[in-house]
Design a protein around this motif. Structure first.
Motif, PDB file in Angstrom:
ATOM      1  N   VAL A 229      13.484  -1.335   3.025  1.00  0.00           N
ATOM      2  CA  VAL A 229      13.627  -0.682   1.722  1.00  0.00           C
ATOM      3  C   VAL A 229      14.200   0.722   1.845  1.00  0.00           C
ATOM      4  O   VAL A 229      15.013   1.151   1.040  1.00  0.00           O
TER       5      VAL A 229
ATOM      6  N   TYR B 204       4.421   1.857   3.972  1.00  0.00           N
ATOM      7  CA  TYR B 204       3.263   1.888   4.862  1.00  0.00           C
ATOM      8  C   TYR B 204       3.525   1.050   6.113  1.00  0.00           C
ATOM      9  O   TYR B 204       3.284   1.466   7.227  1.00  0.00           O
ATOM     10  N   ALA B 205       4.055  -0.154   5.940  1.00  0.00           N
ATOM     11  CA  ALA B 205       4.402  -1.007   7.087  1.00  0.00           C
ATOM     12  C   ALA B 205       5.804  -0.651   7.560  1.00  0.00           C
ATOM     13  O   ALA B 205       6.664  -0.242   6.769  1.00  0.00           O
TER      14      ALA B 205
ATOM     15  N   THR C 297       0.744   9.481   3.797  1.00  0.00           N
ATOM     16  CA  THR C 297       0.173   9.994   2.543  1.00  0.00           C
ATOM     17  C   THR C 297       0.064   8.889   1.492  1.00  0.00           C
ATOM     18  O   THR C 297      -0.543   9.086   0.443  1.00  0.00           O
ATOM     19  N   GLY C 298       0.668   7.743   1.756  1.00  0.00           N
ATOM     20  CA  GLY C 298       0.393   6.533   0.995  1.00  0.00           C
ATOM     21  C   GLY C 298       0.573   6.555  -0.509  1.00  0.00           C
ATOM     22  O   GLY C 298      -0.044   5.756  -1.201  1.00  0.00           O
ATOM     23  N   GLY C 299       1.391   7.455  -1.048  1.00  0.00           N
ATOM     24  CA  GLY C 299       1.567   7.497  -2.497  1.00  0.00           C
ATOM     25  C   GLY C 299       0.927   8.715  -3.125  1.00  0.00           C
ATOM     26  O   GLY C 299       1.069   8.965  -4.317  1.00  0.00           O
TER      27      GLY C 299
ATOM     28  N   ALA D 158      -1.432   2.900  -4.934  1.00  0.00           N
ATOM     29  CA  ALA D 158      -1.119   2.937  -3.496  1.00  0.00           C
ATOM     30  C   ALA D 158      -1.946   4.016  -2.806  1.00  0.00           C
ATOM     31  O   ALA D 158      -2.491   3.815  -1.719  1.00  0.00           O
ATOM     32  N   SER D 159      -2.077   5.169  -3.444  1.00  0.00           N
ATOM     33  CA  SER D 159      -2.834   6.271  -2.863  1.00  0.00           C
ATOM     34  C   SER D 159      -4.311   5.904  -2.715  1.00  0.00           C
ATOM     35  O   SER D 159      -4.942   6.198  -1.700  1.00  0.00           O
TER      36      SER D 159
ATOM     37  N   VAL E 277       8.916  -2.066   5.837  1.00  0.00           N
ATOM     38  CA  VAL E 277       9.331  -1.434   4.578  1.00  0.00           C
ATOM     39  C   VAL E 277      10.204  -0.210   4.879  1.00  0.00           C
ATOM     40  O   VAL E 277      11.170   0.074   4.176  1.00  0.00           O
TER      41      VAL E 277
ATOM     42  N   ILE F 101       8.989   5.536  -2.551  1.00  0.00           N
ATOM     43  CA  ILE F 101       8.752   4.356  -1.741  1.00  0.00           C
ATOM     44  C   ILE F 101       7.544   4.659  -0.868  1.00  0.00           C
ATOM     45  O   ILE F 101       7.519   5.687  -0.174  1.00  0.00           O
ATOM     46  N   VAL F 102       6.541   3.807  -0.937  1.00  0.00           N
ATOM     47  CA  VAL F 102       5.410   3.944  -0.018  1.00  0.00           C
ATOM     48  C   VAL F 102       5.661   2.940   1.098  1.00  0.00           C
ATOM     49  O   VAL F 102       5.410   1.743   0.953  1.00  0.00           O
TER      50      VAL F 102
ATOM     51  N   GLY G  87       1.941   5.921  -8.335  1.00  0.00           N
ATOM     52  CA  GLY G  87       1.558   5.996  -6.927  1.00  0.00           C
ATOM     53  C   GLY G  87       0.057   6.056  -6.737  1.00  0.00           C
ATOM     54  O   GLY G  87      -0.438   6.017  -5.613  1.00  0.00           O
TER      55      GLY G  87
ATOM     56  N   ILE H  41       0.978  -3.392   2.554  1.00  0.00           N
ATOM     57  CA  ILE H  41       2.339  -3.351   3.075  1.00  0.00           C
ATOM     58  C   ILE H  41       3.045  -2.083   2.595  1.00  0.00           C
ATOM     59  O   ILE H  41       3.685  -1.378   3.375  1.00  0.00           O
ATOM     60  N   GLY H  42       2.956  -1.812   1.315  1.00  0.00           N
ATOM     61  CA  GLY H  42       3.638  -0.641   0.787  1.00  0.00           C
ATOM     62  C   GLY H  42       3.757  -0.735  -0.726  1.00  0.00           C
ATOM     63  O   GLY H  42       3.206  -1.645  -1.357  1.00  0.00           O
ATOM     64  N   GLY H  43       4.491   0.219  -1.308  1.00  0.00           N
ATOM     65  CA  GLY H  43       4.621   0.228  -2.756  1.00  0.00           C
ATOM     66  C   GLY H  43       5.918   0.861  -3.204  1.00  0.00           C
ATOM     67  O   GLY H  43       6.539   1.621  -2.460  1.00  0.00           O
ATOM     68  N   ILE H  44       6.320   0.500  -4.414  1.00  0.00           N
ATOM     69  CA  ILE H  44       7.471   1.134  -5.043  1.00  0.00           C
ATOM     70  C   ILE H  44       6.953   1.878  -6.265  1.00  0.00           C
ATOM     71  O   ILE H  44       6.248   1.298  -7.092  1.00  0.00           O
ATOM     72  N   VAL H  45       7.260   3.170  -6.339  1.00  0.00           N
ATOM     73  CA  VAL H  45       6.920   3.915  -7.549  1.00  0.00           C
ATOM     74  C   VAL H  45       8.208   3.987  -8.362  1.00  0.00           C
ATOM     75  O   VAL H  45       9.089   4.805  -8.085  1.00  0.00           O
TER      76      VAL H  45
ATOM     77  N   THR I 237      -4.668   3.361   0.158  1.00  0.00           N
ATOM     78  CA  THR I 237      -4.493   3.977   1.480  1.00  0.00           C
ATOM     79  C   THR I 237      -5.547   5.044   1.771  1.00  0.00           C
ATOM     80  O   THR I 237      -5.605   5.561   2.879  1.00  0.00           O
TER      81      THR I 237
END
Lengths: 416, 416
Positions: A318, A310-311, A285-287, B290-291, A314, A307-308, B287, B304-308, B294
């Protein structure tokens, strides 16, 4: 005062006719007209062509007493709404000094120059009521033409100008035209398809004359619109509430998660009531879940963060998912979803942790793990619930349904 | 074969007239009709009322040769599109066995029961062409009525059924009606308002007869739609490209960030070209960045990813922002944004780190730090760029413009 028995909405702009943008203005305006009990039977869109615009305006005025237009008030050469309407109503355009000063000020504050083509935005039909545009340049305009018995309201096209202008200035203007009012409540349902809901509620819906009950679909949910026609707002609310109790008593009852809400508001309100906080750990859902929750103004007492992941790195580094779990079960598995949800609680310090991992498509599927396979987990109060979903549809739809399910799981966990 | 010179779209559903849902079908269908060069001058919406539906259908057929409807093909008692159209065309409805079997199978596969009201979904006008619904129950229907010289296409209302059905089955069906074709390219611009763009490009736009150039706004961006009318697709592409080069040579040129794209696709494509990866550290955008990234299928080689980091604790504990920085400058500051962007790179292991921190409103503002104050940071190649924005508008709009700016900064950093 002009008697208005029905209104039509006419949205102007060639970009609407060739699908460059979606018409959100029609939905916004019509919802508010419905609340005022102003009947609406027809909406239309027409392009920036003078002859067809005139035909559309005249057609609408032949069917109804009130016409609301959006678009065509800009500074460019193909913005012709005021010219068309003033010709249809046989009223000349005159310069509105107040608006000219406001447009000058708007450009001055932004540190850019007003161009000559903005001048035409200060022209209004003689005798018109002008609604200030506090969010752009073109003012809104209302003409109450006693001679023809018509009311025409012209609004700027961009939704972020039209919407606040409508709620701030146009609604108060329109209240005198409200006769009976409609009071509507939307019953939020999740987990049943439209035909099942309708089949089970058919006897109730067919016998419901006032209020009426009508099903419709919105973003992966079925909603029931309960609408009472009344002259007294409080009575309308009572009528709707009574009908909603009748619906709750049917076997649809358990699938109702809220009234006049949506999943994100229901989650934020419910967690707040229980003094709980929320964190998210999202993969497919990527965020989107975090983004939907933070759409809710004032959510910061409930939402800690997300925390997204995705990889996969992470997820491990994380979120604290164990590399063995990833190796043995894969990223898209019940075990990984479980650890992601628990990881959210541990790393973010929240009471409720939601996690999603799956294959949203269109690529990435295998025979063992096809597109649409999704695991959704909810960790709360020492336990973790994991749902396995097999979804179909577009990437957007799969992501949407997955975040819907996650939010619903948070509600179920807290309310049970 | 019936000669089709223009088409109209009629969307059916009371929920459209009272604003319960936004009409995305009209935009979807009209965009595709435009690509086929089928002229469109008018769109309309009408409710589930038989008399008004008939008036709208007959009105449309009096103006054009092709009518495409959406909605009113469901199983409920107020779904009346087929009945109305077959009456207008004087064709009886007959049972379509193939569709009946498919509907049975659809319910069997989902483990639920087909209800009697689904039977009516298998009725079609005699002689109609049926488009399978691989995403729901109601089939799409096309009637080529030689006697009246009209083509009527009826499609299910839910967008997630209509959209794939249109692209899979209806487009191939429609190609024989394409005469001249329109080839369109959208020039993506960011950082300039519509009236400024139009003022600077006015001479070019007024003299552009084929291709035409028209500005429009979409989600905080200005776009220029370049449209060539031609009989040969390749020639149309060439004509558009030539016009785009003329636009690039004007002083609008530096503000163009892409063609036929959007910020998220432009960022994913550009980072991929450079072999770079992206991570996000979001506060006020919650988010959304990131959304959006993605949303792009196949982004996993870039994102790679994200931190909210909505709560300040998350900024410190997960992103590594120093508590002194938060104490001395506050969460909404250039210093915090800088550390968030660097924290994203460090914690997520990406090449480019984007960070946002600000006050999206409507609450949370102070005289020193009002609603709309936002810091956007981009860390790349050992350096960090921070922008300070002072935005106005709704929470949704402030978040949208903030994520637009962040994505644009990623493009600028990598391309410079």
């Amino acid at each position: 005062m002009i008697k208005v028995s029905c209104a039509e909405i006419l949205c102007i702009g060639t970009e609407l006719l060739i699908g460059d943008i979606v018409n959100t203005n029609a939905a916004f305006i019509s919802k508010r007209l419905a609340l005022l009990g102003i009947n609406q039977y027809y909406q239309a869109c027409v392009g920036d062509n003078p002859a067809r615009m005139m035909a559309a305006v005249k057609g609408a005025l032949s069917r109804c007493d009130m016409l609301i237009t959006s678009g065509g008030l800009g500074p460019t050469y193909d913005d012709l709404t005021k010219e068309t309407v003033s010709q249809a109503l046989d009223r000349e355009l005159v310069l509105h000094e107040h608006t000219l000063e406001r447009i000058r000020g708007y450009f001055r504050r932004r540190g850019s120059e007003m161009t000559e083509n903005n001048l035409k935005q200060a022209m209004v039909p003689r005798g018109a009521i002008v609604f200030d545009n506090d969010w752009g340049t073109a003012p809104g305009i209302a003409v109450e033409d006693e001679e023809s018995g018509k009311v025409v309201i012209m609004l700027p096209g961009p939704p972020r100008e039209l919407e606040p202008m409508f709620d701030t200035y146009v609604m108060p203007f329109l209240r005198k035209y409200a006769t009976e009012i409609l009071v509507s409540r939307n019953v939020n349902i999740t987990g049943l398809g439209e035909s099942t809901v309708e089949a089970r509620l058919r006897p109730l819906m067919e016998s419901a004359l006032n209020p009426t009950v009508a099903p419709y679909c919105k973003e992966g949910e079925v909603r029931l619109r309960v609408t009472a026609k009344t002259t007294d707002y409080e009575e309308g609310v009572r009528m709707c509430d009574q009908m909603i109790e009748r619906i709750r008593a049917t076997d649809i009852g358990p699938y109702i998660y809220g009234i006049d809400t949506d999943l994100e508001h229901a989650v934020v309100d419910t967690l707040r009531e229980h003094g709980l906080t929320l964190g998210t750990a999202e993969s497919c859902t990527g965020g989107q879940i975090a983004s939907r929750i933070t759409d809710v103004a004032g959510c910061s007492d409930v939402f800690i963060g997300g925390i997204v992941a995705y990889a996969n790195d992470v997820k491990v580094n994380v979120l604290g998912v164990s590399p063995e779990t990833l190796k043995n079960y894969g990223a898209v598995s019940e075990e990984t979803a479980r650890e992601m949800a628990l990881g959210a609680i541990e790393r973010l310090g929240c009471s409720v942790g939601l996690a999603t991992t799956g294959i949203a498509g269109p690529g990435g599927g295998t025979p063992a793990k096809p597109v649409g396979l999704v695991y959704v987990a909810c960790a709360y109060n020492g336990g973790v619930t994991v749902d396995r979903l097999m979804l179909s549809g577009t990437r957007e739809h799969i992501r949407r349904l997955t975040s819907n399910r996650a939010l619903k799981m948070a509600l179920e966990a807290v309310r049970s």
